[in-house]
Motif scaffolding. Structure first.
Motif, PDB file in Angstrom:
ATOM      1  N   GLU A   1       0.829  -1.215   0.000  1.00  0.00           N
ATOM      2  CA  GLU A   1       0.000   0.000   0.000  1.00  0.00           C
ATOM      3  C   GLU A   1       0.859   1.259   0.000  1.00  0.00           C
ATOM      4  O   GLU A   1       0.504   2.271  -0.595  1.00  0.00           O
ATOM      5  CB  GLU A   1      -0.916  -0.012   1.226  1.00  0.00           C
ATOM      6  CG  GLU A   1      -1.966  -1.095   1.088  1.00  0.00           C
ATOM      7  CD  GLU A   1      -3.173  -0.861   1.994  1.00  0.00           C
ATOM      8  OE1 GLU A   1      -3.351   0.286   2.452  1.00  0.00           O
ATOM      9  OE2 GLU A   1      -3.935  -1.822   2.210  1.00  0.00           O
ATOM     10  N   LYS A   2       2.019   1.162   0.654  1.00  0.00           N
ATOM     11  CA  LYS A   2       2.914   2.310   0.715  1.00  0.00           C
ATOM     12  C   LYS A   2       3.419   2.671  -0.688  1.00  0.00           C
ATOM     13  O   LYS A   2       3.441   3.835  -1.081  1.00  0.00           O
ATOM     14  CB  LYS A   2       4.094   1.958   1.628  1.00  0.00           C
ATOM     15  CG  LYS A   2       4.660   3.151   2.351  1.00  0.00           C
ATOM     16  CD  LYS A   2       5.746   2.717   3.330  1.00  0.00           C
ATOM     17  CE  LYS A   2       6.735   3.841   3.528  1.00  0.00           C
ATOM     18  NZ  LYS A   2       7.934   3.382   4.269  1.00  0.00           N
ATOM     19  N   SER A   3       3.806   1.641  -1.435  1.00  0.00           N
ATOM     20  CA  SER A   3       4.284   1.892  -2.799  1.00  0.00           C
ATOM     21  C   SER A   3       3.160   2.435  -3.683  1.00  0.00           C
ATOM     22  O   SER A   3       3.364   3.326  -4.511  1.00  0.00           O
ATOM     23  CB  SER A   3       4.849   0.609  -3.416  1.00  0.00           C
ATOM     24  OG  SER A   3       6.007   0.205  -2.737  1.00  0.00           O
ATOM     25  N   SER A   4       1.955   1.859  -3.492  1.00  0.00           N
ATOM     26  CA  SER A   4       0.803   2.344  -4.256  1.00  0.00           C
ATOM     27  C   SER A   4       0.602   3.831  -4.030  1.00  0.00           C
ATOM     28  O   SER A   4       0.351   4.601  -4.961  1.00  0.00           O
ATOM     29  CB  SER A   4      -0.469   1.605  -3.823  1.00  0.00           C
ATOM     30  OG  SER A   4      -0.421   0.270  -4.229  1.00  0.00           O
ATOM     31  N   GLU A   5       0.707   4.211  -2.765  1.00  0.00           N
ATOM     32  CA  GLU A   5       0.474   5.607  -2.411  1.00  0.00           C
ATOM     33  C   GLU A   5       1.524   6.507  -3.053  1.00  0.00           C
ATOM     34  O   GLU A   5       1.211   7.551  -3.622  1.00  0.00           O
ATOM     35  CB  GLU A   5       0.533   5.726  -0.893  1.00  0.00           C
ATOM     36  CG  GLU A   5      -0.230   6.909  -0.338  1.00  0.00           C
ATOM     37  CD  GLU A   5      -0.034   6.985   1.169  1.00  0.00           C
ATOM     38  OE1 GLU A   5       0.299   8.065   1.665  1.00  0.00           O
ATOM     39  OE2 GLU A   5      -0.199   5.934   1.828  1.00  0.00           O
ATOM     40  N   LYS A   6       2.788   6.059  -2.966  1.00  0.00           N
ATOM     41  CA  LYS A   6       3.867   6.823  -3.591  1.00  0.00           C
ATOM     42  C   LYS A   6       3.637   6.968  -5.089  1.00  0.00           C
ATOM     43  O   LYS A   6       3.758   8.053  -5.647  1.00  0.00           O
ATOM     44  CB  LYS A   6       5.206   6.107  -3.362  1.00  0.00           C
ATOM     45  CG  LYS A   6       5.936   6.595  -2.139  1.00  0.00           C
ATOM     46  CD  LYS A   6       7.335   6.003  -2.084  1.00  0.00           C
ATOM     47  CE  LYS A   6       7.875   6.149  -0.676  1.00  0.00           C
ATOM     48  NZ  LYS A   6       8.647   4.988  -0.252  1.00  0.00           N
ATOM     49  N   ALA A   7       3.314   5.843  -5.731  1.00  0.00           N
ATOM     50  CA  ALA A   7       3.113   5.878  -7.182  1.00  0.00           C
ATOM     51  C   ALA A   7       1.959   6.811  -7.540  1.00  0.00           C
ATOM     52  O   ALA A   7       2.025   7.579  -8.505  1.00  0.00           O
ATOM     53  CB  ALA A   7       2.849   4.467  -7.709  1.00  0.00           C
ATOM     54  N   ALA A   8       0.881   6.750  -6.725  1.00  0.00           N
ATOM     55  CA  ALA A   8      -0.272   7.617  -6.973  1.00  0.00           C
ATOM     56  C   ALA A   8       0.142   9.084  -6.857  1.00  0.00           C
ATOM     57  O   ALA A   8      -0.268   9.933  -7.664  1.00  0.00           O
ATOM     58  CB  ALA A   8      -1.395   7.289  -5.999  1.00  0.00           C
ATOM     59  N   ASN A   9       0.981   9.388  -5.868  1.00  0.00           N
ATOM     60  CA  ASN A   9       1.447  10.767  -5.724  1.00  0.00           C
ATOM     61  C   ASN A   9       2.308  11.204  -6.904  1.00  0.00           C
ATOM     62  O   ASN A   9       2.189  12.325  -7.397  1.00  0.00           O
ATOM     63  CB  ASN A   9       2.231  10.932  -4.422  1.00  0.00           C
ATOM     64  CG  ASN A   9       1.289  11.010  -3.229  1.00  0.00           C
ATOM     65  OD1 ASN A   9       0.135  11.429  -3.375  1.00  0.00           O
ATOM     66  ND2 ASN A   9       1.766  10.590  -2.069  1.00  0.00           N
ATOM     67  N   PHE A  10       3.182  10.315  -7.339  1.00  0.00           N
ATOM     68  CA  PHE A  10       4.014  10.619  -8.510  1.00  0.00           C
ATOM     69  C   PHE A  10       3.135  10.933  -9.721  1.00  0.00           C
ATOM     70  O   PHE A  10       3.366  11.884 -10.460  1.00  0.00           O
ATOM     71  CB  PHE A  10       4.922   9.438  -8.847  1.00  0.00           C
ATOM     72  CG  PHE A  10       6.041   9.214  -7.863  1.00  0.00           C
ATOM     73  CD1 PHE A  10       6.594  10.270  -7.148  1.00  0.00           C
ATOM     74  CD2 PHE A  10       6.561   7.945  -7.667  1.00  0.00           C
ATOM     75  CE1 PHE A  10       7.632  10.064  -6.246  1.00  0.00           C
ATOM     76  CE2 PHE A  10       7.599   7.730  -6.765  1.00  0.00           C
ATOM     77  CZ  PHE A  10       8.136   8.782  -6.056  1.00  0.00           C
ATOM     78  N   LEU A  11       2.103  10.085  -9.912  1.00  0.00           N
ATOM     79  CA  LEU A  11       1.206  10.293 -11.054  1.00  0.00           C
ATOM     80  C   LEU A  11       0.532  11.652 -10.960  1.00  0.00           C
ATOM     81  O   LEU A  11       0.410  12.380 -11.959  1.00  0.00           O
ATOM     82  CB  LEU A  11       0.154   9.179 -11.115  1.00  0.00           C
ATOM     83  CG  LEU A  11       0.658   7.818 -11.599  1.00  0.00           C
ATOM     84  CD1 LEU A  11      -0.377   6.726 -11.336  1.00  0.00           C
ATOM     85  CD2 LEU A  11       1.007   7.866 -13.086  1.00  0.00           C
ATOM     86  N   LYS A  12       0.087  12.001  -9.743  1.00  0.00           N
ATOM     87  CA  LYS A  12      -0.572  13.298  -9.571  1.00  0.00           C
ATOM     88  C   LYS A  12       0.397  14.443  -9.854  1.00  0.00           C
ATOM     89  O   LYS A  12       0.038  15.429 -10.487  1.00  0.00           O
ATOM     90  CB  LYS A  12      -1.148  13.409  -8.160  1.00  0.00           C
ATOM     91  CG  LYS A  12      -2.467  12.649  -8.015  1.00  0.00           C
ATOM     92  CD  LYS A  12      -2.950  12.612  -6.550  1.00  0.00           C
ATOM     93  CE  LYS A  12      -3.886  11.428  -6.338  1.00  0.00           C
ATOM     94  NZ  LYS A  12      -3.981  11.030  -4.922  1.00  0.00           N
ATOM     95  N   GLU A  13       1.647  14.299  -9.386  1.00  0.00           N
ATOM     96  CA  GLU A  13       2.658  15.327  -9.669  1.00  0.00           C
ATOM     97  C   GLU A  13       2.828  15.547 -11.167  1.00  0.00           C
ATOM     98  O   GLU A  13       3.034  16.663 -11.626  1.00  0.00           O
ATOM     99  CB  GLU A  13       4.013  14.905  -9.087  1.00  0.00           C
ATOM    100  CG  GLU A  13       4.167  15.137  -7.583  1.00  0.00           C
ATOM    101  CD  GLU A  13       5.414  14.457  -7.046  1.00  0.00           C
ATOM    102  OE1 GLU A  13       5.382  14.037  -5.881  1.00  0.00           O
ATOM    103  OE2 GLU A  13       6.405  14.336  -7.805  1.00  0.00           O
ATOM    104  N   LEU A  14       2.754  14.443 -11.910  1.00  0.00           N
ATOM    105  CA  LEU A  14       2.912  14.551 -13.369  1.00  0.00           C
ATOM    106  C   LEU A  14       1.645  15.068 -14.042  1.00  0.00           C
ATOM    107  O   LEU A  14       1.653  15.397 -15.225  1.00  0.00           O
ATOM    108  CB  LEU A  14       3.258  13.180 -13.962  1.00  0.00           C
ATOM    109  CG  LEU A  14       4.674  12.673 -13.720  1.00  0.00           C
ATOM    110  CD1 LEU A  14       4.795  11.226 -14.183  1.00  0.00           C
ATOM    111  CD2 LEU A  14       5.677  13.543 -14.471  1.00  0.00           C
ATOM    112  N   GLY A  15       0.544  15.094 -13.290  1.00  0.00           N
ATOM    113  CA  GLY A  15      -0.702  15.593 -13.856  1.00  0.00           C
ATOM    114  C   GLY A  15      -1.595  14.507 -14.437  1.00  0.00           C
ATOM    115  O   GLY A  15      -2.482  14.788 -15.236  1.00  0.00           O
TER     116      GLY A  15
END
Lengths: 434, 434
Positions: A216-230
């Motif tokens: 879940e931690k990695s999922s959250e990080k990846a989701a944040n990265f995606l949001k940063e990229l728009g």
């Protein structure tokens, strides 16, 4: 198939993916006749296909001629063919280029896209399981941008600039991240007469997080990265249909788009002819024992995505990714030796090397056993490992060069519409089978 | 076409070949609105197309995104379109994406393959004027080799292994040399179960020597190089027909082959709409004065292959190669400045930088003014000059890397059948127009 009969036992491998070639490479050193069959004349390094789709790499960086592997031994043969049937009674496979007798047969045909019976998606959507598919997606993205520039109708332009992907596994995450990078870095420079902010990337996922196989931690990080990229995430949402223009979901969310990419599931790609008990019908995958033997057969094996090897740790079989295929291929080579020497077979043990996914420049998530990390260092590890596993020194060097170039210049150099997809959509349908 | 109207005069360039981009690059620095139109979104470095055909290079080495050129100025616009008509009265061009008004129009549409009305060749032969064509030839060569391996009928196998080219200009010479190198270095390693000596390469030429535009001495050298590589030359021979299997000539020589490549002529690719007197009908090329103005027009110009600028030295116009196009493009940029400033126009003077052709590794012929030489040094000069003229630093580096790799390893790394040509021949017909 015009393959000479020798005194050596003949081992036939169907499929030149990760499993097929790792097995072939080992077998070529042994006293057997190895025959590798694939419908393409090259191995595809699938984890980097998304970079071909998004103009980052050309096919020769991630595809490797299968004959170049086979030619390392004069006991090896390659045939470009599609196998249509297995006649296990006569120990023969049938194909579009004729029949072939086998002593040992290994099915390593991998997986194909699973539409779960949804015809509208299969008919109107895009997917990415081969180099031609990836090139079609590249053409479509670039053609949409060219058309958006000349379109004065704002609704039409929006549909051209909306990119919608379903399925937030590694493919969906990596592909949507790469499209977002195109928008962030290339589109503003290449299309100054286009408002890049009109270009939206939507990633739809049925579950409540991205990269469901990871923590879940990695999922959250990846989701944040995606949001940063728009990239706009739509979790807990399932796609119901796509008519070529409108994506409908099980919520009130819908999308008006000319580009819908389906990466929400895979299913096995079995060959006809084996007994019903060999196959798990729902998954289209073969049931194998811990020696990779298919249920009901002694001399027919399955490795990689197409095989379900049940174990305590993996009651539904290993994950359908490269590592189990590579390890099963290497292991089976040993067991075939044992069979030939009347020795006892060794059970397969999977060594989990970890999982990872990249979201864009400087952004990745990596899980290596207990070590879970994300960000720049993870991205660096991701790159190193992918270069390491690429087949052939040349492909590594070309890929490395392109990555350095693209990184330094915020560029994707291969943005070439070689075969337009849209105008020739009917013609290109034939590609879809490849 | 959705291009904003400004106070600047609008210069429209049709065609992103050598002429079009050398003109555009200069115009982008001037106070005009520059609109570049091409049916592809990339510039093709045609002199190296034959290396794409023979698996030496991938498209991204020799193709360059046109938007990357245009984006250097905010007064520049690119549109991917096919121009169908010129309405010189209204100063408008018509295309598949709409109309556009021009103040100055430059036709730089280049040339296309000339079949001299021979339908059988157009229908059944291959030719090489674009990247998709080159990729089709690559697929066909590799598909033939794969089929030859499984064919037990010796006549059929011979037809698969016979490669016949018509026209011994630079394209025919370079392509047949490169196919011979595939046979000499790659086929014996990749296809150990094929007798490489069965693979024959035939080059047919109507005149009495190869490379007719060069000196007799260079022709002789090139012919010797071809023979060393094992290319069979058939001089003073004209192809009469090709039915998909048999090449008939005006002599008793005939060939049984599945691969016939036509490189024996080009003709202009004009746009509809100008007065009859503008065009030399037989050549399909525009008559221009020494300022590149098309006969009968003040604000419509033609440069490169499509233009015939008569002079004492070149009574039939300049040779249809890159240098006249590049030089005319640069020169015309100056004259458009003069026109805008009401200054006197300068007549074009062609500076002959020489001609050259390569036949294979270590083998080329070069003519630079009085200096005529062949062999290793010529080959080195050929490589250096081609790298120099490639567009973009990245393309130079990728090409250089591939050349070094291929040279050291006697290899052609991109031998990938991405889109099979044979099976999808009907589909691929649409490529033929590209």
């Amino acid at each position: 198939m015009n393959i000479p009969k020798t005194n050596l036992p003949r081992v036939v491998i169907i499929g030149g993916g990760f499993g097929g070639i790792s097995l072939a490479r080992k077998l070529l050193k042994k006293q057997v006749q190895t025959v590798l069959i694939d419908k393409h004349n090259y191995h595809t390094f699938q984890p980097l296909l998304y970079q071909v789709s998004t103009s980052g790499l050309e096919p020769d960086s991630i595809a490797y001629p299968l004959r170049k592997i086979i030619r390392t031994s004069n006991r090896g043969y390659f045939r470009m063919a599609e196998v249509s049937n297995i006649d296990s009674g006569r120990q023969i496979i049938q194909s579009n280029i004729g029949e072939l007798h086998y002593d040992y047969l290994i099915i390593a045909t991998g997986s194909k896209t699973n539409f779960f019976g949804n015809d509208s998606i299969e008919k109107n959507g895009m997917w990415m399981k081969s180099v031609p598919h990836a090139l079609n997606i590249r053409s479509l993205i670039l053609e949409n941008l060219e058309q958006a520039v000349i379109t004065e109708d704002p609704v039409e332009r929006k549909a051209l600039l909306n990119f919608v992907l379903a399925g937030a596994g590694p493919t969906g995450v990596e592909l949507s991240g790469a499209i977002a990078e195109l928008r962030n870095h290339v589109v503003p420079k290449d299309y100054p007469d286009l408002d890049a902010s009109e270009m939206e990337i939507h990633l739809i996922e049925g579950m409540d997080r991205v990269l469901p196989p990871m923590s879940e931690k990695s999922s959250e990080k990846a989701a944040n990265f995606l949001k940063e990229l728009g990239v706009q995430l739509h979790l807990n949402t399932q796609v119901e249909s796509y008519d070529g223009r409108e994506v409908l979901t099980n919520t009130s969310t819908k999308f008006d788009t000319y580009t819908f990419i389906w990466s929400a599931g895979v299913t096995g790609a079995p060959v006809k002819g084996l007994k019903a008990e060999a196959l798990i019908e729902k998954a289209n995958r073969y049931v194998v024992n811990k020696y990779s033997q298919i249920n009901g057969y002694n001399n027919i094996f399955a490795i990689g995505d197409i095989a379900v090897m049940e174990s305590d740790e993996f009651p539904k079989g290993h994950p359908m990714v490269a590592q189990p295929a590579i390890q099963q291929g290497k292991h089976l080579a040993k067991n075939i030796s044992h069979l030939l020497n009347n020795e006892e077979l060794e059970p397969f043990k999977y060594f989990d090397k970890g999982t990872m996914a990249t979201v864009g420049r400087n952004r990745a998530v990596v899980e290596l056993g207990k070590f879970k990390f994300g960000g720049f260092f993870a991205w660096f590890v991701w790159m190193f490992i992918h270069l390491w596993f690429l087949i052939g020194f040349r492909n590594r060097l070309v890929t490395f060069f392109n990555w350095v170039y693209n990184y330094v210049n915020f560029d994707k150099a291969a943005r070439l519409i070689i075969r337009p997809f849209k105008e020739n959509q009917k013609q290109s349908k034939s590609d879809r089978a490849l």
